[in-house]
Design a protein around this motif. Structure first.
Motif, mmCIF file in Angstrom:
data_model
loop_
_atom_site.group_PDB
_atom_site.id
_atom_site.type_symbol
_atom_site.label_atom_id
_atom_site.label_comp_id
_atom_site.label_asym_id
_atom_site.label_seq_id
_atom_site.Cartn_x
_atom_site.Cartn_y
_atom_site.Cartn_z
ATOM 1 N N SER A 761 -3.964 1.031 3.741
ATOM 2 C CA SER A 761 -3.457 -0.299 3.450
ATOM 3 C C SER A 761 -3.174 -0.345 1.955
ATOM 4 C CB SER A 761 -4.536 -1.312 3.823
ATOM 5 O OG SER A 761 -4.090 -2.595 3.552
ATOM 6 N N ILE A 762 -1.932 -0.549 1.618
ATOM 7 C CA ILE A 762 -1.533 -0.365 0.217
ATOM 8 C C ILE A 762 -0.848 -1.608 -0.339
ATOM 9 C CG2 ILE A 762 0.019 0.935 -1.309
ATOM 10 C CD1 ILE A 762 -0.373 3.315 0.528
ATOM 11 N N LEU A 763 -1.207 -1.934 -1.570
ATOM 12 C CA LEU A 763 -0.484 -2.954 -2.314
ATOM 13 C C LEU A 763 0.346 -2.244 -3.369
ATOM 14 C CD1 LEU A 763 -3.366 -5.507 -3.048
ATOM 15 C CD2 LEU A 763 -1.803 -5.492 -1.114
ATOM 16 N N TYR A 770 8.465 -13.651 -10.137
ATOM 17 C CA TYR A 770 8.904 -14.997 -9.820
ATOM 18 C C TYR A 770 8.658 -15.862 -11.045
ATOM 19 C CZ TYR A 770 10.000 -19.011 -6.898
ATOM 20 O OH TYR A 770 10.596 -20.106 -6.353
ATOM 21 N N LYS A 778 4.459 -11.404 -12.382
ATOM 22 C CA LYS A 778 4.520 -10.251 -11.485
ATOM 23 C C LYS A 778 4.100 -10.644 -10.070
ATOM 24 C CE LYS A 778 5.574 -6.329 -13.489
ATOM 25 N NZ LYS A 778 6.671 -5.555 -12.949
ATOM 26 N N ALA A 779 4.760 -10.027 -9.123
ATOM 27 C CA ALA A 779 4.399 -10.245 -7.723
ATOM 28 C C ALA A 779 3.787 -8.968 -7.170
ATOM 29 C CB ALA A 779 5.645 -10.610 -6.927
ATOM 30 N N VAL A 780 2.622 -9.086 -6.545
ATOM 31 C CA VAL A 780 1.984 -7.925 -5.935
ATOM 32 C C VAL A 780 1.697 -8.226 -4.470
ATOM 33 C CG1 VAL A 780 -0.016 -6.388 -5.940
ATOM 34 C CG2 VAL A 780 0.922 -7.204 -8.100
ATOM 35 N N VAL A 836 4.830 -7.555 7.053
ATOM 36 C CA VAL A 836 5.179 -7.264 5.660
ATOM 37 C C VAL A 836 5.929 -5.958 5.544
ATOM 38 C CG1 VAL A 836 3.496 -8.588 4.382
ATOM 39 C CG2 VAL A 836 2.849 -6.373 5.292
ATOM 40 N N ILE B 32 -2.265 0.596 -5.104
ATOM 41 C CA ILE B 32 -3.561 -0.067 -5.125
ATOM 42 C C ILE B 32 -4.055 -0.184 -3.686
ATOM 43 C CG2 ILE B 32 -4.778 -2.180 -5.743
ATOM 44 C CD1 ILE B 32 -2.308 -2.714 -7.624
ATOM 45 N N ALA B 33 -5.301 0.140 -3.488
ATOM 46 C CA ALA B 33 -5.887 -0.072 -2.169
ATOM 47 C C ALA B 33 -6.065 -1.576 -1.971
ATOM 48 C CB ALA B 33 -7.230 0.641 -2.070
ATOM 49 N N ALA B 34 -5.640 -2.065 -0.818
ATOM 50 C CA ALA B 34 -5.675 -3.510 -0.585
ATOM 51 C C ALA B 34 -7.082 -4.067 -0.733
ATOM 52 C CB ALA B 34 -5.124 -3.802 0.807
ATOM 53 N N PHE B 37 -8.361 -5.404 -4.671
ATOM 54 C CA PHE B 37 -7.478 -6.216 -5.503
ATOM 55 C C PHE B 37 -7.793 -7.695 -5.292
ATOM 56 C CE2 PHE B 37 -3.194 -7.566 -7.058
ATOM 57 C CZ PHE B 37 -3.244 -6.904 -8.277
ATOM 58 N N TYR B 38 -7.039 -8.540 -5.985
ATOM 59 C CA TYR B 38 -7.235 -9.988 -5.944
ATOM 60 C C TYR B 38 -8.640 -10.367 -6.405
ATOM 61 C CZ TYR B 38 -2.941 -9.634 -3.221
ATOM 62 O OH TYR B 38 -1.669 -9.347 -2.818
ATOM 63 N N ALA B 46 -0.763 -12.963 -8.926
ATOM 64 C CA ALA B 46 0.264 -11.983 -8.564
ATOM 65 C C ALA B 46 0.506 -11.982 -7.054
ATOM 66 C CB ALA B 46 -0.135 -10.596 -9.047
ATOM 67 N N GLY B 47 -0.589 -12.167 -6.300
ATOM 68 C CA GLY B 47 -0.442 -12.237 -4.854
ATOM 69 C C GLY B 47 0.299 -13.490 -4.427
ATOM 70 N N MET B 49 2.390 -15.160 -6.297
ATOM 71 C CA MET B 49 3.775 -15.021 -6.741
ATOM 72 C C MET B 49 4.584 -14.167 -5.770
ATOM 73 S SD MET B 49 4.431 -16.877 -9.211
ATOM 74 C CE MET B 49 3.169 -18.105 -9.069
ATOM 75 N N ASN B 50 3.895 -13.227 -5.115
ATOM 76 C CA ASN B 50 4.614 -12.403 -4.151
ATOM 77 C C ASN B 50 5.123 -13.231 -2.978
ATOM 78 O OD1 ASN B 50 5.503 -9.786 -3.148
ATOM 79 N ND2 ASN B 50 3.991 -10.148 -1.533
ATOM 80 N N SER B 116 -0.398 -11.893 5.038
ATOM 81 C CA SER B 116 -1.037 -10.719 4.453
ATOM 82 C C SER B 116 -1.885 -11.122 3.248
ATOM 83 C CB SER B 116 0.046 -9.722 4.054
ATOM 84 O OG SER B 116 -0.494 -8.676 3.321
#
Lengths: 1102, 504
Positions: A761-763, A770, A778-780, A836, B32-34, B37-38, B46-47, B49-50, B116
């Motif tokens: 599972s990757i971000l 935005y 930044k958008a992640v 996604v 990045i491994a989910a 993060f956050y 950033a999340g 904003m996505n 997500s």
């Protein structure tokens, strides 16, 4: 004086070799030092005095007492010297050397000092430690040659019944001290029949060794070991030096192109340095790699398919072949493992076959210098027939439909302008030799190959050192391999068929450029015309596209023979590869002008580290022979790279060397890095009974970081049996059948050539942003959803083979039938909304390959000075897709788009559908021209032609039949080899014709001459259909070579000299209309054509 | 060194290497491994904003324009593009229509990004989880609002990963309506009000309490279409909440709401931020003017004033003459549609823009046909084709007119008339108020006010006129199933559980 200069030159060249491979040399010397420098302190140790009284004690105890007193160590194999035997003696202040002689000689034990160690070895009574001079000996000298009277270096000459012997030098000469009572000499050399000559009263024995026509004793390299060809249980194709393809060869796969059954090799482009598409027994995979595993001197090499074409808006692909790090003249043999019995030892990397490349080693004896040089001329073999300037203007002037065209009032053959005669130069120098214990071979290769398109060229320097050292009475062996290559490509802006091309590459531009315009007008300025507003010559002269590659490969293998029957080895290997690509489109150029200069740099690195530990057991018990291998392997792979580009430069002065000089708003940059590792355990047991019945069992357990957490480790087993029928009593004395062997194998191998991180599972942090409150954030977000079940693709292979040799070995052959069933193929599925990620990857596909392979070779004439040999091979492979969704996913077929002619970007041209082979073209069936309009078959007869109902299967680009045949003729000093190669039952999408056979393109494009008579009226546009799927079967004169070996027996300092002339790709018989019927992945779109080459070469040895 | 030592070292090195190398975990370098993060505010932002980025990426204006405006008398585009504009105009689209698919999948991409992010965020469990989640769910609700409006019976999915063996099914339109309503109401209860924020400009265009209320107004306005039950009173109540917040005002000139820096306009309630980016991303830049304007307009002057058109337009989306004719000549809004002759600074004729002349659709007599629209002010700082004007989704005028329409439906025509005139008034000098109000008046005022704001089809459907609209080319009515669009073919192909909307 002149001679002195020559010597200086030679030493300069040798110095250059050393310098070119400086790092390697350093490492080599370092290790060599460790291995060789052992006799320095020898005398000191033996001078030590000792006092000792021993009464009926075991030798081992005695030795340990001596060890204590003298601070030395004895090394010996316990049972060999029978250490528990008891002895008695007394010594006072005796020198160790004398004492050892006294107590060990009667026991037939000799000693050797190595540093602080004293190594004890048992010898046959014949070699008793009789003091020098006391023993009566004499010297035998002589010369060993082959049937062609060419000296044979490296032949083993031994006194029968002893281990004593020597090796012939570069001139085939030898000299050997022989004890009085010796009976015979044995001459043996790989590939030749071993001979025994009675000594009698002879003091000079000259001998001609005959080639071993049965070839059964030829050693074939298999995974983690080697085996005599006659003892093989699996399907392994083998090619050695003397059968390699000649001519311009930039990478090893070209050496074997067409020579081996079951191995399909297609050059992806005629550009110097281009890679090839290598498929063993058809491809097994749809989305993962179909490339075989390459193992070079024991190191599995990461092979990236050469995809380095992301640079620049120009999108021209880079000719890149990772295998061209090797100097073809360093290669001794290539072995191709085909069935599961052979490849299962490579487990999850074995499904696409394994290609093992072994490089040459030095030979003991006098140092030998070999020098090869060649110069070649490459030209375009065939051109595309486009309209001449007169035809072009005549048509336009007569056509009522075309208005407003302005005649360029000139006449230019644009193909003539971009194609040229390319000159290739190649120099190869090798130095080899060594002592009884240490052999070396160092080589340096320089080549400069010009492509047949303006500017395209490849410059290459390869240095290599192979070093072998044996110590401890041959118990310990070191093999060091060091290879460093530097390549510089100058790329013509030409797209490969696999690359994208929005604006058109150089070849396409040359084909379609208005021929009535001159290259430059009267003022000397380039002309731009047509819809392109381009000028291919200007493109070629102004754009700079270069790449520099350096590849380093090394391995160090240490083998220690623990016992006669058991040895252990450790192999460290590493590969380092870095590629940098530089592109600049100057402000002054048409393309660069659009962005006021465009520059980019791209760097890619891939590294790999390997550690292997093996244990090999090998013993014969009467009629039983058992060989067992067990091993552990760790290999990791790292990939990283960076990219920068900018536009809007104020000057062209710095080209790509100062990207920062561009406009900062146009900066584009990126970097990446990823890695994977593979940890494996493997084993193989082979057993044979009376050399008649053979069994092999192989298993490998691979753990790969790429696999999902639920499937981290995979097991790949295989088993094989062989029956040498010819060894049975009823055939043993047959004069017709000399060899007949039946082989059967089954096994499972894998393909882990899948992307890294597929299960995770990757971000991703991307450029996406935005704006909130006028500030950009930044958008992640997620870029991949986890699939913990991701695993290898799995291939089960059954192989049935017969090896045969008839008529005293004059006719040999191998026939194999096989079936490969590949399951768990990774396929991408469109995921319905909302997700996604648009696609998901899962192990669901299934593909089958069935085939038959035949290799034959025969000796038609074999006389003293005339030999005629013929050979041929045939491969038929039938590929079929069984399933693409395993019923889980809603997908009954997959459409692919393989055309990249502009205007066809969204058009589906290929289909993957169960029941059909991979590589199937899908579209309308062309049904001639009616009233100036292309017609297609209305499959469902509804009066309309619609994509849903009227498309059908219209061809396939995977060949049905591959074949090759040739002959080698030796006549006195001359030798001639001719080799043909062909493919039958294959079609190619001629996208170049689709683009250019289109009358409506006039006057903005030029068109092919066929356009004038194809009946399509002006205003009609071309469509993808079976009309452009063309028969691409061919027969090619791949190679013809005529050589002359000079008789150099009267020239002392020269041991060999020959001259040769080679023609490559001289003609092709085919119905195909494009440049060349052989294209990668079935699409011909302005491909860089394979040139016709003539090469003149010289080869000498001193 | 001695031989034995050497062997020892080799083996020791080998063993050492082995013991360090039994780990088969994948190591991330550029990703990045989910699960990792956050954690910080910046990462959480950033999340978030996505999700907004995906919302922006799925609103490139042109796709929504095709579905909402090109299917009416508001517009037509003369480009080929596989005949999609012709299908739009003649109401002959089918499930293979590309832009329809893009709007459908674009909204679901936003929904997926939201799902997500919510799933990963729940694992990270930050202190402000509830507020951030409310905002994300409001964005998601907005995406569902667009889907329920255009495609009606769409699947409701709130999980991150679909089960391939149990793919989503259509939800009835009323279920989708109920889901959006409850999500928005919940978000409204949790989101902060802009009245409590010191610098509300710094948050624009993020969704706050009032933004979510405005979205809910739009839902209630069309409740009868979506759910079968009118919710006029709820529409008024929610609109009042927005109005009474005192946050929003009408611009004195409607064009100000569409200025390059319209993110500062207090008329905008909900918008999608756009900028004059230099890279190609139609979701990140505003390209409405470039798409519509004729190329020859570059450097044009009007009434002695530079029109700030610094780039060559592409001559695409155009206003139909039928619509141009419904304006009063003194209506400022008419001046945003360009027809007739345009000159450069020195008075040289650049172009004479004429309406489409030929009755055979797609057969144009001249490339200069089609009336350009510059509702978004040309941006002098544009980096062609992109300019900075934020894409307007909901502005205060819409809330006022929605409330007016609800009042009118509930029988209070007098209050409605006052509200309508309060919006209309700024466009006329001297003022030209409506004296009476009919349903048609409301529709036609909305048509003028919200031209090309990608609402018009929704309005026509609500007024029951979408299938009966006629234009130069569309001469007949079509069946009522055309009020909603088909589920895209590509979705049906990948998801066997999906059923096509009736009629398609």
């Amino acid at each position: 004086m002149q001679i002195k200069q020559k010597k200086q030159l030679l030493s300069k060249i040798l110095y250059f070799i050393m310098k070119a491979v400086a790092i390697q040399t350093f490492i080599a010397v370092l290790f060599a030092g460790i291995a060789i420098a052992h006799d320095i302190k020898a005398q000191n140790i033996l001078e030590k005095t000792i006092s000792l009284k021993i009464d009926d004690q075991q030798i081992k105890n005695v030795l340990s007492k001596i060890e204590k007193q003298t601070q030395t160590r004895f090394m010996y194999a316990h049972d060999i010297i029978q250490a528990s035997r008891k002895i008695s003696f007394s010594a006072t202040e005796e020198k160790l050397g004398d004492l050892l002689k006294k107590i060990l000689s009667p026991l037939n034990i000799i000693y050797e000092v190595s540093g602080n160690n004293i190594i004890l070895t048992y010898v046959e009574p014949l070699d008793l430690l009789i003091p020098e001079g006391n023993k009566s000996q004499f010297t035998i000298t002589g010369n060993v040659t082959d049937e062609n009277k060419m000296p044979l270096p490296g032949v083993n000459i031994s006194i029968k019944g002893t281990a004593n012997g020597t090796i012939s030098d570069g001139g085939g000469n030898y000299s050997l001290q022989v004890p009085e009572n010796s009976k015979a000499l044995t001459f043996s050399f790989i590939g030749y029949t071993t001979q025994e000559i009675e000594i009698g009263t002879q003091r000079e024995i000259n001998i001609v060794l005959l080639t071993d026509n049965k070839t059964l004793n030829e050693v074939v390299v298999i995974g983690y070991g080697s085996v005599k060809k006659g003892d093989l249980t699996g399907s392994v194709a083998n090619l050695n030096e003397k059968n390699f393809n000649g001519g311009i060869v930039t990478a090893p796969e070209q050496l074997m192109q067409g020579k081996l059954s079951g191995v399909s090799i297609t050059l992806n482009s005629g550009q110097p340095g281009a890679n090839s598409n290598v498929r063993i027994r058809g491809g097994t995979s749809i989305t993962a790699s179909n490339d075989p595993l390459y193992v070079i001197d024991g190191v599995p090499v990461a092979y990236d398919g050469g995809n380095y074409s992301t640079v620049s808006d120009r999108q021209s692909a880079l000719a890149n072949n990772p295998l061209n790090m090797l100097n073809p003249s360093d290669i001794k043999s290539i072995d191709v493992l085909k069935d599961a019995s052979a490849t299962a030892i490579y487990g999850s990397r074995g499904a696409n076959g394994v290609i093992i490349i072994t490089t040459k080693q030095g030979q003991s004896g006098k140092a030998m210098v070999e020098y090869d040089a060649s110069i070649g001329v490459s030209t375009l073999r065939k051109r595309i027939d486009v309209l001449s300037a007169d035809e072009f203007r005549n048509y336009i002037n007569k056509s009522p439909d075309i208005k407003g065209w302005v005649d360029g009032k000139s006449s230019t053959d644009w193909q003539k302008q971009i194609f040229r005669t390319g000159i290739t130069k190649n120099h190869s120098l090798a130095l080899s030799g060594g002592s009884q214990n240490t052999t070396y071979r160092a080589s340096l290769n320089y080549s400069n190959q010009e492509g047949i398109i303006l500017k395209s060229a490849l410059e290459k320097v390869v240095g290599r050192i192979n070093l072998t050292h044996k110590a401890l009475k041959d118990k310990l062996t070191f093999n060091l391999f060091l290879n460093n290559a530097y390549l510089k490509n100058t790329n013509a802006p030409v797209p490969e068929s696999s690359g994208g091309d929005g604006s058109g590459g150089l070849i396409r531009d040359a084909l379609r450029q208005d021929p009535t315009y001159p290259v430059k007008d009267s003022s000397g300025a380039y002309t731009y015309h047509g819809v392109l507003n381009q000028n291919p010559i200007e493109e070629s002269n102004t754009l700079i596209d270069q790449s520099e590659t350096s590849r380093f490969l090394s391995s160090l293998k240490t083998t220690y023979k623990l016992f006669d029957f058991l040895s252990a080895d450790i192999n460290f290997g590493l590969t380092r590869e870095s590629i940098a690509r530089y592109f600049y489109a100057p402000i002054a150029s048409r393309i660069g002008g659009q962005s006021h200069g465009l520059g980019s740099q791209e760097a890619k690195n891939s590294n790999s580290n390997l550690l292997e530990i093996n244990l090999v057991f090998n013993k014969t018990f009467g009629n039983h022979h058992l060989n067992v291998l067990g091993g552990y392997s760790y290999q990791d792979f790292f990939y990283k790279g960076s990219f920068i580009s900018a536009k809007n430069f104020i000057t062209d002065a710095n080209t790509y060397d100062n990207i920062g000089g561009g406009d900062r708003n146009t900066f584009n940059l990126g970097t990446y890095k990823n890695a994977n590792r593979l940890i494996s355990f493997y084993g193989r047991a082979t057993y044979d009974f009376k050399n008649k019945y053979y069994f092999t069992v192989t298993v490998r357990q691979d753990g790969s970081s790429k696999f999902g957490p639920n499937n981290k480790r995979a097991i790949f087993p295989s088993a094989a049996l062989a029956w040498k029928i010819s060894e049975e009593s009823f055939l043993q004395n047959s004069s017709i059948i000399n060899n007949l062997k039946l082989r059967l194998s089954y096994g499972i191998t894998g393909n882990q050539g899948i992307q890294n991180y597929l299960s995770q599972s990757i971000l991703s942090v991307s450029n996406n942003q935005y704006i909130v409150g006028g500030v950009s954030y930044k958008a992640v977000g997620a870029s991949q959803l986890p699939n913990p079940n991701i695993k290898w693709e799995s291939t089960a292979t059954t192989d049935l083979g017969i090896d045969f040799g008839f008529l005293g070995g004059r006719l040999n052959g191998t026939l194999d039938v096989y079936r490969k069933r590949t399951t768990d193929l990774l396929l991408e599925f469109k995921v319905p909304s909302p997700s996604v990620v648009g696609t998901l990857v899962d192990n669901v596909g299934e593909v089958e390959n069935k085939g038959i392979e035949l290799d034959l070779n025969g000796v038609l004439i074999q006389k003293k000075s005339v030999k005629v040999e013929v050979y041929g091979n045939l491969t038929h492979n039938q590929n079929k897709v069984i399933s693409i969704s395993k019923g889980i996913y809603q997908q009954t077929q997959i459409y692919l788009n393989s055309t990249n002619s502009p205007g066809f970007s969204g058009v589906n041209t290929e289909i993957i559908i169960p029941g059909q082979p991979l590589g199937t073209y899908y579209g309308y069936k062309y049904n001639g021209v009616e009233n100036g309009v292309e017609k297609f078959v209305d499959v469902n007869n509804d009066g309309k032609i619609t994509p849903g109902d009227d498309r059908m299967i219209i061809g396939n680009y995977r060949p049905n039949l591959l074949y090759g045949f040739g002959t080698n003729i030796t006549f006195h000093q001359f030798n001639l080899s001719i080799f043909f190669r062909g493919v039958q039952g294959v079609s190619v999408l001629n996208s170049t014709a689709l683009d250019l056979q289109n009358i409506s393109r006039l006057p903005l494009y030029n068109v092919t001459r066929a356009t004038l008579s194809d009946g399509v009226k002006y205003g009609e546009s071309a469509q993808y259909s079976s009309r452009w799927i063309q028969n691409a079967s061919f027969l090619r004169l791949q190679n013809i070579r005529l050589g002359y070996n000079f008789n150099v027996s009267s020239i002392k300092w020269l041991s060999r000299a020959s001259l040769y002339i080679t023609g490559q790709n001289l003609f092709v018989i085919t119905k195909y209309k494009g440049f060349d019927p052989e294209v990668s992945n079935g699409v011909d779109f302005a491909n860089y054509p394979t040139p016709r080459t003539v090469l003149l070469g010289l080869s000498v040895a001193f | 060194m001695k031989m034995k030592t050497y062997i020892l070292i080799i083996f020791a090195a080998a063993l050492f290497t082995i013991s360090g190398c039994t780990n088969l975990d994948e190591h991330f370098y550029d990703k990045i491994a989910a699960s990792n993060f956050y954690k910080t505010d910046e990462e959480i932002n950033a999340g978030l904003m996505n999700v907004y980025y995906q919302l922006g990426a799925s609103h490139n204006w042109l796709n929504q324009w095709q579905l909402q405006e090109c299917t009416t008398d508001h517009g037509m585009c003369p480009w080929g593009d596989g005949g999609v504009y012709k299908q739009d105009q003649l109401h002959t689209w089918d499930a293979a229509h590309g832009p329809m698919r893009d709007v459908y999948t674009g909204n679901y991409t936003t929904i997926a990004a939201a799902n997500s992010f919510l799933a990963t965020l729940a694992i990270a469990n930050p202190p402000n989880l509830e507020v951030i989640s409310a905002e994300v769910r409001a964005i998601r609700a907005f995406a569902y609002l667009e889907l329920v409006d255009l495609f009606a019976n769409v699947p409701i999915v709130t999980v991150e990963k679909l089960d391939p063996t149990n793919l989503p099914k259509n939800a009835a339109r009323v279920e989708v309506f109920n889901f959006i309503e409850s999500e928005l109401k919940d978000a409204i209860s949790k989101l902060p009000s802009l009245t409590t924020v010191k610098n509300r400009q710094a948050l624009f265009p993020r969704i706050a309490k009032e933004t979510a209320q405005a979205i809910l107004v739009k839902l209630y306005l069309n409740a009868e279409v979506y759910s079968g039950t009118a919710r006029w009173q709820d529409c008024i109540t929610t609109a009042n909440a927005v109005i009474n917040s005192g946050l929003y005002v009408l611009e004195p000139n409607i064009w100000n709401a569409f200025a390059p820096e319209n993110d500062k306009s207090l008329e905008l309630i909900f918008a999608i931020s756009k900028s004059n980016i230099s890279y190609w991303d139609t979701g990140a830049g505003n390209w409405t003017d470039v798409l519509s304007m004729h190329g020859e307009l570059k450097g044009a002057y009007r009434n002695g004033k530079d029109m700030n058109i610094t780039y060559n337009g592409w001559g695409g989306p155009s206003v139909l003459k039928e619509h141009f004719d419904i304006y009063d000549d003194s209506d400022i809004r008419k001046s945003l549609i360009l027809m007739g002759k345009f000159y450069d600074k020195d008075g040289n004729l650049l172009i004479d823009i004429q309406p489409f002349s030929n009755t055979d659709i797609y057969n144009f007599n001249s490339p200069k046909e089609g009336l350009s629209c510059i509702k978004y002010q040309p941006d002098p700082l544009a980096v062609p084709p992109f300019q900075r004007n934020d894409l307007v989704i909901i502005r205060y005028a819409d809330i006022l007119l929605s409330k007016a329409e609800a009042q009118f439906r509930l029988g209070d025509a007098a209050s409605a008339l006052v509200l309508v005139n309060s919006v209309r008034q700024r466009n006329f000098s001297p003022d030209k108020p409506l004296l009476t109000l009919t349903a048609d008046d409301i529709l036609s005022e909305r048509s003028r006010e919200f031209l090309w704001e990608t609402n018009y089809r929704t309005d026509l459907v609500r007024f029951g006129k979408f299938t009966t609209i006629h234009t130069k080319w569309k001469l007949s009515d079509d069946p009522s199933y055309r009020n909603i669009f088909p589920i895209p073919q590509t979705e049906l192909q990948t998801n066997p559980n999906l059923k096509q909307n009736p009629g398609y």
